[in-house]
Design a protein around this motif. Sequence first.
Motif, short mmCIF file in Angstrom:
data_model
loop_
_atom_site.label_atom_id
_atom_site.label_comp_id
_atom_site.label_asym_id
_atom_site.label_seq_id
_atom_site.Cartn_x
_atom_site.Cartn_y
_atom_site.Cartn_z
N THR A 1 23.47 -7.23 14.51
CA THR A 1 23.35 -7.68 15.90
C THR A 1 21.91 -8.07 16.19
OG1 THR A 1 25.18 -6.24 16.58
CG2 THR A 1 23.71 -7.03 18.31
N ALA A 2 20.97 -7.27 15.72
CA ALA A 2 19.55 -7.57 15.93
C ALA A 2 19.16 -8.87 15.24
CB ALA A 2 18.69 -6.42 15.43
N ALA A 3 19.67 -9.10 14.03
CA ALA A 3 19.35 -10.33 13.30
C ALA A 3 19.91 -11.55 14.02
CB ALA A 3 19.87 -10.25 11.88
N VAL A 4 21.15 -11.45 14.49
CA VAL A 4 21.75 -12.55 15.24
C VAL A 4 20.94 -12.84 16.50
CG1 VAL A 4 23.81 -13.33 16.48
CG2 VAL A 4 24.05 -12.15 14.30
N ALA A 5 20.53 -11.77 17.18
CA ALA A 5 19.71 -11.94 18.38
C ALA A 5 18.37 -12.59 18.05
CB ALA A 5 19.49 -10.59 19.05
N ALA A 6 17.72 -12.13 16.98
CA ALA A 6 16.42 -12.67 16.61
C ALA A 6 16.51 -14.15 16.25
CB ALA A 6 15.84 -11.87 15.45
N ALA A 7 17.57 -14.52 15.50
CA ALA A 7 17.74 -15.92 15.12
C ALA A 7 17.99 -16.79 16.35
CB ALA A 7 18.88 -16.05 14.13
N ALA A 8 18.78 -16.29 17.29
CA ALA A 8 19.04 -17.05 18.51
C ALA A 8 17.78 -17.21 19.35
CB ALA A 8 20.14 -16.36 19.32
N LEU A 9 16.99 -16.15 19.44
CA LEU A 9 15.72 -16.24 20.17
C LEU A 9 14.79 -17.25 19.52
CD1 LEU A 9 15.11 -12.45 20.87
CD2 LEU A 9 15.53 -14.20 22.61
N ALA A 10 14.74 -17.24 18.18
CA ALA A 10 13.89 -18.19 17.47
C ALA A 10 14.34 -19.63 17.70
CB ALA A 10 13.90 -17.87 15.97
N ALA A 11 15.63 -19.80 17.97
CA ALA A 11 16.17 -21.14 18.26
C ALA A 11 15.99 -21.53 19.71
CB ALA A 11 17.64 -21.19 17.89
N GLY A 12 15.35 -20.65 20.49
CA GLY A 12 15.05 -20.98 21.88
C GLY A 12 16.10 -20.57 22.88
N ARG A 13 17.01 -19.69 22.48
CA ARG A 13 18.09 -19.27 23.38
C ARG A 13 17.76 -17.93 24.01
NH1 ARG A 13 23.29 -19.43 19.73
NH2 ARG A 13 24.42 -19.71 21.68
N SER A 14 18.21 -17.72 25.22
CA SER A 14 18.07 -16.42 25.88
C SER A 14 19.25 -15.55 25.47
CB SER A 14 18.01 -16.58 27.40
OG SER A 14 19.19 -17.21 27.89
N VAL A 15 18.98 -14.27 25.24
CA VAL A 15 19.99 -13.38 24.64
C VAL A 15 20.09 -12.08 25.41
CG1 VAL A 15 20.67 -12.15 22.54
CG2 VAL A 15 19.50 -14.35 22.36
N ALA A 16 21.33 -11.63 25.61
CA ALA A 16 21.61 -10.30 26.13
C ALA A 16 22.45 -9.56 25.11
CB ALA A 16 22.36 -10.37 27.46
N VAL A 17 22.22 -8.26 25.01
CA VAL A 17 22.98 -7.40 24.10
C VAL A 17 23.66 -6.32 24.93
CG1 VAL A 17 22.87 -5.80 22.17
CG2 VAL A 17 21.45 -7.85 22.17
N LEU A 18 24.97 -6.22 24.79
CA LEU A 18 25.75 -5.24 25.51
C LEU A 18 26.37 -4.26 24.53
CD1 LEU A 18 27.13 -4.22 28.15
CD2 LEU A 18 28.97 -5.85 27.66
N LYS A 19 25.96 -3.01 24.61
CA LYS A 19 26.60 -1.95 23.81
C LYS A 19 27.71 -1.37 24.65
CE LYS A 19 26.98 0.99 20.35
NZ LYS A 19 27.32 0.58 18.98
N ALA B 1 16.73 -4.35 20.61
CA ALA B 1 15.58 -4.87 21.33
C ALA B 1 14.28 -4.64 20.56
CB ALA B 1 15.50 -4.23 22.71
N ARG B 2 14.16 -3.49 19.92
CA ARG B 2 12.95 -3.20 19.13
C ARG B 2 12.78 -4.20 18.00
NH1 ARG B 2 11.22 -0.81 14.47
NH2 ARG B 2 13.34 -0.47 13.71
N LEU B 3 13.87 -4.50 17.31
CA LEU B 3 13.80 -5.38 16.16
C LEU B 3 13.74 -6.86 16.55
CD1 LEU B 3 16.37 -3.61 13.81
CD2 LEU B 3 13.90 -3.79 13.43
N ALA B 4 14.56 -7.24 17.52
CA ALA B 4 14.74 -8.66 17.83
C ALA B 4 13.71 -9.20 18.81
CB ALA B 4 16.15 -8.91 18.36
N GLY B 5 13.25 -8.36 19.74
CA GLY B 5 12.29 -8.85 20.72
C GLY B 5 12.87 -8.93 22.11
N SER B 6 12.62 -10.04 22.78
CA SER B 6 12.88 -10.15 24.22
C SER B 6 14.35 -10.42 24.53
CB SER B 6 12.02 -11.27 24.81
OG SER B 6 10.66 -11.01 24.63
#
Length: 238
Positions: A19-37, A55-60
Amino acid sequence: MPVLVITGTGTEIGKTVTTAAVAAAALAAGRSVAVLKAAQTGVRPGEHGDADEVARLAGSVTATELARYPEPLAPGTAARRAGLAPVRPHEVAEAAAKLATDHDLVLVEGAGGLLVRFDAAGGTLADAASLLNAPVLVVAAAGLGTLNTTELSARELRARGIELLGVVIGSWPGSPDLAARCNLADLPEVAGAPLLGALPAGAAALPPGDFRTAAPGWLAPRLDGTWDAEAFRVREAP
């Protein structure tokens, strides 16, 4: 794909780091990301949970939990034993839909596998995905035994009419055995869906900056990455 549901074929598969990797890749592509557990178990108030780890691994990212239960059990069981209200599929769907109104991508991370029960009525992450009409990403193990659990998850999704986006190997060993290497060809066959990535074992131990830089290289273009499944398979094939 404003909402993507991420499940595993079991526990300790690498779902949170994926999940963190998917979030990080999306952020790097310029997308805003929310994670819901959907339901955090085995963690007490104030302790670090899976959404915090993403959030720790992926960033914002916007990191949210719907419920937290102290014992490391299935959410429905943990809620009952703690005397707390369970999470219900419609609550997961409503929370994800709300986050999707102001984020480009919402990642909904389940607890354990697809059919782990949230409540006494038997509600599951699969029910939430169906309500959202969202695709599901299955995180699978690399080695022996993974074909059965992956195919069972894929069959359940097809039976419910839910799109299986693909499969990601949550932890690819530095020295893969014969089963793991053969599974690179067999996993997409049994799943009926593409292999969309392979995260290296120990990825979560990387410094966050290194994790964010490397993450797109672990995931296929469908997940905003650059990973090439065929090239990886040829390189690792027995």
